[in-house]
Design an enzyme around this catalytic site. Sequence first.
Site, mmCIF file in Angstrom:
data_model
loop_
_atom_site.group_PDB
_atom_site.id
_atom_site.type_symbol
_atom_site.label_atom_id
_atom_site.label_comp_id
_atom_site.label_asym_id
_atom_site.label_seq_id
_atom_site.Cartn_x
_atom_site.Cartn_y
_atom_site.Cartn_z
ATOM 1 N N SER A 74 0.917 -1.399 0.031
ATOM 2 C CA SER A 74 0.094 0.002 -0.075
ATOM 3 C C SER A 74 0.848 1.193 -0.055
ATOM 4 O O SER A 74 1.620 1.384 -0.853
ATOM 5 C CB SER A 74 -1.103 0.060 1.291
ATOM 6 O OG SER A 74 -2.044 0.907 1.046
ATOM 7 N N ASP A 101 -5.652 -3.410 -2.245
ATOM 8 C CA ASP A 101 -4.760 -3.267 -1.440
ATOM 9 C C ASP A 101 -4.079 -4.538 -0.988
ATOM 10 O O ASP A 101 -4.693 -5.345 -0.315
ATOM 11 C CB ASP A 101 -5.530 -2.372 -0.246
ATOM 12 C CG ASP A 101 -4.507 -2.049 0.726
ATOM 13 O OD1 ASP A 101 -3.313 -2.629 1.137
ATOM 14 O OD2 ASP A 101 -4.414 -0.510 0.990
#
Length: 726
Positions: free
Chosen positions: A62, A208
């Site tokens: 991320s 993610d």
Amino acid sequence: MSRWLTGKLLFLTLVASCHTLADRPKIGLVLSGGGARGAAHIGVLKALEEHRIPIDYIAGTSMGSIVGGLYASGLNAHDIEQVLVTMDWNEKLSDAPSRTDKSIIRKVTESQFSVSGRPGFNNGIVELPQGLIQGQKILPELQQLTNHVSHIQNFADLPIPFRAVATDIVAGDMIIMETGDLAVAMRASMAVPSVFAPTSLDDLLLVDGGLTNNLPVDVVKAMGADIVIAVDISSPLLDKSKVKSILEITDQLTRILTGVNTQERRGMLSEHDILIEPPIGEYSAGNFNDAQTIIPVGEEEALKHLADLQKLALTPDEYERHVELRLRETPAAPTITQVALSNDSGLDDKVLEQWIKTSKGEQLDLERLEQDINDVHALGNFQSVSYSLDHTADGVDINLDAAAKSWGPNYLYLGLDMEGDLAGDSLINLSVGYSREEMTDKGAMWTSWATVGDEPGVQTHLYLPLSYSLGPYAMITGGFTRNDQAIYNEDDKLADYRLLDTFIAAGIGWEFSRQSAMTIGFDRIEGEAKLLVGNQDNPEPEYSDGGLWMQYRYDSLDERDFPASGTYLNVRARKSFESMGADSQYERYELGLAHVIPYKTHRFVLGLQAGTTEGDSTIAGLFTAGGGPTLLGLKRNQLIGPHLAVVQAYYYKEYAPMPFLSGYIGGLLEYGGIYAEQGDMLGNEDSITSGSLWFGMDTPVGPFQIGVGTTDEGEFNVFTRVGHLF
């Protein structure tokens, strides 16, 4: 000493230096996800650089993949810090094209409805996007930042070998990205579900990486790291008082998932590894404005581990050599060998190609290429428009991908129009619209809407472009409207009329640019004025009208409400003819103008609303003023007559009196009114000076104003409005 001996000694020194660097333990850096909290990673990097700690491998998730990927590409900590603190994250994390760049027909259509956003409506089913943010602006930004390594497809060949972690949202598996476009890998790794749309890559739908591996210790060890420096900036769990809404519950679930796998990876750290946990518990993952405060926290926390870090430090000469090995010469801008377009919408490729200026044979210019994809995206038919580069021996192939909206091509619109005052004079209308787009490969749009409330009605509008590029178009519109009109004698209401109109109009026009267009056409109107309240001897006329009209629009406002720049101009002229069904012949002219003058955070707007009729017009052909958007010191539509002239001067600026309340504070000074004779327009005798102060804000249902207005004749009005500023 001979030149030969000097060269020999330098060679032996270099060999010894390389031997020393090769013998040392390999260090892997692990950067966790955490949104804006990832600014702490930059502070850690600054501490590592200051104390000459070499990094041989990086794995990130991320926001950790963003910082880690940029560092792996050759940027240093200072470079990344400048990117983070200077970038307008609110703008980059928005998909909406600049309103200035939208077509004039889309501006007109959207101005009919106050609620922003338009869900899809296909086959009787309401459809929503896969995420609030499609990433239209953030991906090109990442591609700009990593352009110097865009020719490198294997992340092991980057200045520092790198891995980004994502999650396959279909299978639920961790995906380790090690080849391809570095920017795309970073974008995929940061796609928080529901917030960002997934990234489609190699038939996978990626989101993610924090859902499966927020602290990829195992990944960097598998790359060959002997010692791991792990930086964990995971968001802590929310306490009970902060878990109230569905969004907060979703946020908490994400924190739980990332927390579980983070603990598992922390358990993989050995006694020789270093875990750095910057104390940033109170900072939000979504507020990038905190970056300058968070960066020093990361640096200070890293320095608390200085005793362990110094065991890994290189000498100044060794570290300089290590940095030199990381440096890659930025290649010269390559020649474009091909520009290919992939378009899965209902529009013909020629509609898109008119906005693509990048062409074969030129040198690659990323700023121009980014402008091209933004211009195509501004058409409004695509969830994203992106590019990829394929470097070849002869130059670079550019592949443009225009991905149609998965929830299109038909949409719903919603609008609320509301106005009220303390005297109980109020207006509330709710509109629901349905738009069919891509009806032809040139981009025909058919929009219909129904309004319920105080002014109900049904309208439909067809826009039919006649060319694949800007130029000729045809239009047809029709419908039924019901409007109430009060008749006043100064402040006293004498009567209420209800105007019932059925109309149809058609025309042809020309779009000069996305900001301007001209239309000429004809119309036919059948109407009736019914008396609701007042003396029963008042007339209740029925009327017929028909004529020719011409309209020119120019609109470069960056926002329809509370704009920071631009100009709005609407000029319309109409002449009725008895031969076309009009009860009598008359001419009607209208002018609406607003020009924004920005100064720092202040906004000044000069406006003019004017109109005049020549001849015996119907009641529907008269002008009204009072309430929004003209003469806010009066009641709504308090004035009615054949001639209108109001000069306006606005002022407003952003204002946040409380953390949960932000908007605009402003004022409006107006001079003018409705006139019985054209020669009296803006004359002293019949003109009114009106002033108002208001607080406004953009809300989910549209722009809202609450304020007070007064006039030089003693009228006082406390008003609330949901509707356009001008």
